[in-house]
Write a protein that holds these residues in place. Structure first.
Motif: not given
Ligand SMILES: C[S@@+](CC[C@H](N)C(=O)[O-])C[C@H]1O[C@@H](n2cnc3c(N)ncnc32)[C@H](O)[C@@H]1O
Length: 397
Positions: A201-222
């Motif tokens: 998702x990060x690569x696609x927005x930023x590098x393929x579409x040239x859009x600014x993106x900020x992503x937080x991934x959340x998981x309960x597993x450390x």
């Protein structure tokens, strides 16, 4: 400047202007430093504002992408050739050229062999019709995860995964126009796990579409969160980070435009959906996983025909839960579609719930949807499920 150098400059400006430019690779830096790029690739990309040139600088193991307008791109390429790099491989739709610069700056320009033909048309970021993230172009997160080799070729044994990733980004591609066009797109990925798709998702927005993106991934597993943050550091990625926590407790610092939840277990999907609706997120992409809530609450004999067929009871419970989730999202102001998700290796859970926030609330439609759900739940003695409880608790229904 030598006539070969002038010819190269003309080739660059003419081919960009007439749209025949396909790809340029600049290598062998004139001055080798540990901080400067060892290679620069340039290719055209079609973005919302028209054709831009994507400039990819490779420094050590990292890659940095920048989209520039065509005029600036031409000036950059003319400077890269000879001044910054000795070798240039330049492809147009019709031919390929190789320019080499001696230590004294003398340029020789030769036409490439037919076997070196340049790639087919690529002015769209959808240039490989099937693959939004193409095979043959180095993609840092795919290299880091072993799916691609360093030269950008997808490894044969990972081709299925590569196709899944591309199928997934098509879902993102389809909702691009529902997300902010000029501002940063804030994304939360609930239950991100190993995060192949979060990085995609990060690569696609930023590098393929040239859009600014900020992503937080959340998981309960450390452990998975640590691994993902390790990949972020290794690749020097910006605007993506992973954090440990439970979906039900997560508080977002700002507006969330896209909420993703792929295969988060059981009612974690409902917590993700409820949070997304509470934030008024523009788009929700959710693929539910194992489903126990309704299955354990429904009497085994709720449908006499199902008696003795536990698998039918479970499948019915899953389908009914997803239908109710979709109905609740409609009632909460989202245009909702349930679609087939990508074929994942280890799971049969293959339904994607896509919900797009409506601009205006159509009370007739939501009223009708509510009525249909009530009838359905009464018919099968289905109690209010977790998503409904949460949306009611937040006064969102
Ligand atoms: C099957 S994995 C899916 C990973 C990834 N989204 C994907 O589709 O490839 C599910 C992940 O969700 C996480 N998860 C499940 N329930 C959660 C919850 N309530 N809060 C945070 N993470 C959760 C699990 O720890 C696991 O890593």
């Amino acid at each position: 400047m030598s006539s070969a150098g002038e010819k190269l400059n003309l080739l660059i400006s003419d081919s960009v202007l007439d749209g025949s430019f396909r790809k340029a690779v600049f290598s062998k830096p004139v001055e080798k430093t540990s901080t400067g790029p060892s290679r620069i690739d340039v290719r055209p990309v079609m973005l919302k504002g028209g054709v831009k040139l994507q400039v990819t600088r490779r420094v050590g193991a990292q890659e940095f992408h920048e989209n520039v307008d065509t005029k600036e791109g031409v000036a950059l390429m003319q400077r890269f050739a000879g001044v910054v790099f000795r070798d240039v491989h330049y492809g147009t739709s019709a031919e390929k050229w190789i320019a080499r610069h001696s230590r004294k700056g003398k340029c020789t320009l030769t036409r490439g062999k037919s076997a070196d033909r340049p790639p087919e048309s690529n002015t769209s970021h959808n240039r490989n019709r099937k693959h939004l993230i193409p095979d043959g172009e180095p993609c840092p997160f795919l290299i880091a995860t072993g799916i691609m080799s360093a030269n950008g070729r997808v490894r044969a044994k990972h081709y299925a995964k590569f196709r899944q990733i591309n199928r997934y980004v098509e879902f993102i591609h389809d909702i691009l126009d529902r997300l902010p066009a000029d501002d940063t797109i804030n994304v939360v990925d609930f239950g991100c796990g190993k995060s192949y798709l979060t990085f995609a998702t990060h690569h696609f927005f930023q590098n393929v579409c040239g859009r600014q993106v900020s992503i937080t991934g959340l998981d309960r597993r450390q452990d998975v969160v640590e691994t993902c943050n390790g990949i972020v550091r290794e690749l020097g990625l910006e605007n993506i980070h992973f954090t440990v926590g439970d979906i039900a407790d997560f508080q977002s610092a700002g507006q969330v435009h896209l909420t993703i939840s792929l295969h988060a277990c059981d009612t974690a999907t409902d917590d993700a959906l409820a949070a997304a609706v509470a934030w008024g997120t523009d788009v929700i992409l959710a693929v539910p996983c194992c489903q126990h809530e309704l299955s354990t609450q429904l009497p085994k004999n709720h449908l006499p025909l199902f008696s003795g067929h536990g698998i039918l009871h479970d499948k019915f419970s899953s389908l009914a839960t997803d239908a109710i989730r979709a109905g609740l999202l409609e009632c909460a102001g989202y245009e909702t579609r349930v679609m087939e998700f990508i074929d994942m290796e280890h799971t049969a859970k293959n339904l994607l719930i896509r919900a797009i926030k409506r601009t205006g609330v159509d009370t007739a439609t939501t009223g009708h949807g509510r009525e249909q759900m009530q009838v359905f739940c009464q018919q099968f003695s289905i109690p209010p499920l977790r998503l409904q409880q949460k949306l009611e608790e937040y006064h969102l229904l």
